[in-house]
Design an enzyme around this catalytic site. Structure first.
Site, mmCIF file in Angstrom:
data_model
loop_
_atom_site.group_PDB
_atom_site.id
_atom_site.type_symbol
_atom_site.label_atom_id
_atom_site.label_comp_id
_atom_site.label_asym_id
_atom_site.label_seq_id
_atom_site.Cartn_x
_atom_site.Cartn_y
_atom_site.Cartn_z
ATOM 1 N N PHE A 166 -16.448 0.707 -2.024
ATOM 2 C CA PHE A 166 -15.334 1.596 -2.373
ATOM 3 C C PHE A 166 -14.534 1.859 -1.106
ATOM 4 C CE2 PHE A 166 -12.857 5.305 -3.223
ATOM 5 C CZ PHE A 166 -12.467 5.146 -4.544
ATOM 6 N N ASP A 202 -15.595 0.778 7.642
ATOM 7 C CA ASP A 202 -15.015 1.902 6.892
ATOM 8 C C ASP A 202 -15.981 3.074 6.992
ATOM 9 O OD1 ASP A 202 -14.171 3.775 5.095
ATOM 10 O OD2 ASP A 202 -13.633 2.354 3.520
ATOM 11 N N LYS A 233 -11.118 11.764 5.264
ATOM 12 C CA LYS A 233 -11.903 12.848 4.670
ATOM 13 C C LYS A 233 -12.054 14.063 5.576
ATOM 14 C CE LYS A 233 -14.492 10.194 1.247
ATOM 15 N NZ LYS A 233 -13.992 10.619 -0.041
HETATM 16 C C1 LIG Z 1 -15.730 4.678 2.163
HETATM 17 C C2 LIG Z 1 -14.424 5.148 1.616
HETATM 18 N N1 LIG Z 1 -13.299 4.509 1.949
HETATM 19 C C3 LIG Z 1 -12.098 4.905 1.487
HETATM 20 C C4 LIG Z 1 -11.990 5.976 0.623
HETATM 21 C C5 LIG Z 1 -10.643 6.379 0.101
HETATM 22 O O1 LIG Z 1 -10.246 7.600 0.669
HETATM 23 P P1 LIG Z 1 -9.110 8.468 -0.022
HETATM 24 O O2 LIG Z 1 -9.671 8.992 -1.299
HETATM 25 O O3 LIG Z 1 -8.790 9.545 0.987
HETATM 26 O O4 LIG Z 1 -7.964 7.577 -0.248
HETATM 27 C C6 LIG Z 1 -13.136 6.665 0.240
HETATM 28 C C7 LIG Z 1 -13.058 7.789 -0.702
HETATM 29 O O5 LIG Z 1 -13.993 8.205 -1.320
HETATM 30 C C8 LIG Z 1 -14.385 6.236 0.750
HETATM 31 O O6 LIG Z 1 -15.526 6.852 0.416
#
Ligand SMILES: Cc1ncc(COP(=O)(O)O)c(C=O)c1O
Length: 462
Positions: free
Chosen positions: A150, A235, A264
């Site tokens: 994700f 990430d 976040k």
């Molecule tokens: C690992 C990871 N990358 C990217 C995102 C996307 O972030 P956002 O919801 O701020 O766009 C999330 C969101 O849960 C995430 O957990």
């Protein structure tokens, strides 16, 4: 005269579900009502939420990880008030931001092998930037990502999302994005061997299901990236900033990627924010001439509120020793759940690092439980976890979530501020609910029957 926003909140708060059903996402309201999560929270401080009756809840979701330092932290709040009272020259655009410079300098101290920061407004925007930078810097087009990954829901990020449920109905997505299984170095080697792959993007610990890789995986993946000229993007949007007991989760494996993504909790949850930390040569390939100085960016990125909140958040993480707390409390909770897995046949495993913990449930061995499990799982895969999540909230005032679609893992992603007393609360509540789930007939399975009926009804109505 200023807007009396607290009066407005108090006057209208009871209408929130009606307002949302009418003007926003009605399906979300249906979900909340079906599982009894329509609590009408009125207040949040630290790791606690309070409903309109003043009942206190322990929040193990932390707004999907944004409130790592707890809700409404006074240091972040005071910093934001000072910014608002300051008359700083915010977002001049044809100038550069002081606070962004200082926050970038501060972030890079944690990752001394990287040299540049690009700020964005969210996690998904950080992913978009990283994918663009990788293509631009390498002159290659392919991106490799993992199953169950994700990385966000905008088009670039969705193109590297490893869950078909999110992608369905939105195609076509970006071309040349190749999915491989997580934790599989042979598959990665095969994918990179074409030498057409700009970047491999990976969560060090996958958020969906809380999947921790084998100890040699991330080091091996980095070696393969080096061998084939592919950039490694970590990430850390969920795992970063102390969540796993280290500043970055990759530190558990001692690797140095080419890009690190944060978002976040970077602003303490108050202001949307995102960041790409990267190598100088990559940055300089993208922003390579004066007429390309604004070739990638976003109007609100680097705004003073986000940058100030970021600086205050890093202060709090350090001064309250939240990484150490995450490591210590996380180890205690993981131990508790591992012992539960030995005692309770429905609990299969517990995994995670620091305060990112997954508790996996699975089919029982005993006949009396098997029939009930099968009934539930035939109606809707993953439904069993709702039988745990619902009473945890209703009877024990603990807010948790299932870690993804069709998933049998409950995820704990609490504020890093939780205490030993909170752990007692968590342990006693899970023990009570899980013990109940092993009783047939019993309240948990009566709830299961209701959920099955709801699932069948929902399917029939469309
Ligand atoms: C690992 C990871 N990358 C990217 C995102 C996307 O972030 P956002 O919801 O701020 O766009 C999330 C969101 O849960 C995430 O957990």
């Amino acid at each position: 005269m200023s807007l009396e926003i607290t009066d407005l909140f108090a006057e209208r708060e009871a209408e929130r579900y009606t307002l949302h059903a009418r003007h926003l996402n009605e399906q979300m309201v249906r979900v909340l009502k079906t599982i009894g999560f329509d609590r009408g929270y009125r207040r949040g401080t630290g790791q606690y939420l309070y409903d309109r009756h003043g009942e206190r809840y322990l929040d193990l979701l932390s707004g999907w990880g944004v409130f790592a330092i707890g809700r409404n932290h006074p240091v972040v709040r005071d910093t934001l008030k000072k910014v608002l009272d300051s008359d700083f020259p915010n977002l001049v655009q044809m100038d550069v931001s002081v606070l962004a410079g200082v926050l970038a300098e501060r972030l890079l101290r944690y990752v001394p092998y990287l040299d540049k920061v690009f700020f964005a407004n969210s996690g998904t925007e950080s992913v978009e930037a990283a994918l663009k930078f990788a293509r631009s810097a390498t002159g290659r087009t392919g991106i490799v990502y993992c199953g169950h990954a994700f990385h966000g829901l905008s088009y670039g990020a969705l193109s590297v999302n490893g869950d078909q449920v999110f992608r369905s109905g939105f195609g076509p997505l970006l071309p040349e994005c190749i999915e491989i299984p997580f934790n599989d170095l042979d598959a990665l080697e095969r994918a990179l061997a074409s030498q057409k792959i700009a970047a491999f993007i990976v969560e060090p610990i996958q958020g969906k299901g809380v999947i921790v890789p084998d100890d040699d995986y991330l080091c091996g993946a980095l070696d393969l990236c080096r061998k084939f000229g592919t950039l490694f993007i970590a990430d850390e949007i969920q795992t970063g900033l102390g969540r796993t007991g280290r500043f970055l989760a990759i530190e558990h494996w001692g690797i140095e990627p080419d890009m690190v993504l944060l978002a976040k909790s970077l602003s303490g949850g108050h202001v949307p924010v995102g960041a790409v930390l990267t190598r100088k040569w990559i940055f300089e390939k993208v922003f390579d001439r004066m007429d390309r100085a604004v070739i990638h960016g976003s109007t609100f990125a680097k705004n003073d509120l986000a940058m100030a909140a970021g600086l205050a958040t890093l202060d709090v993480i350090e001064s309250e020793r939240l990484m150490e707390n995450a490591a210590r409390i996380g180890a205690r909770l993981l131990g508790t759940f591992e012992r539960m897995a030995q005692r309770h046949e429905l609990v299969k495993a517990a995994r995670g690092k620091g305060l990112m913990i997954g508790i996996e449930f699975g089919p029982p061995r005993s006949l009396k439980l098997k029939a009930s499990w099968n009934l539930l799982e035939t109606a809707s895969s993953g439904l069993f976890c709702q039988l745990i999540v619902i009473p945890l909230l209703k009877d024990h005032k603990i807010l948790t979530q299932v870690a993804g679609h069709g998933n049998h893992t409950i995820k704990l992603l609490p504020p890093l501020t939780i205490s030993d007393a909170d752990c007692d609360w968590i342990e006693q509540s899970f023990e009570a609910v899980i013990s109940d789930a092993h009783r047939v007939p019993g309240a948990v399975w009566t709830l299961g029957k209701t959920l099955v009926e709801n699932a069948v009804r929902a399917r029939a109505s469309g």
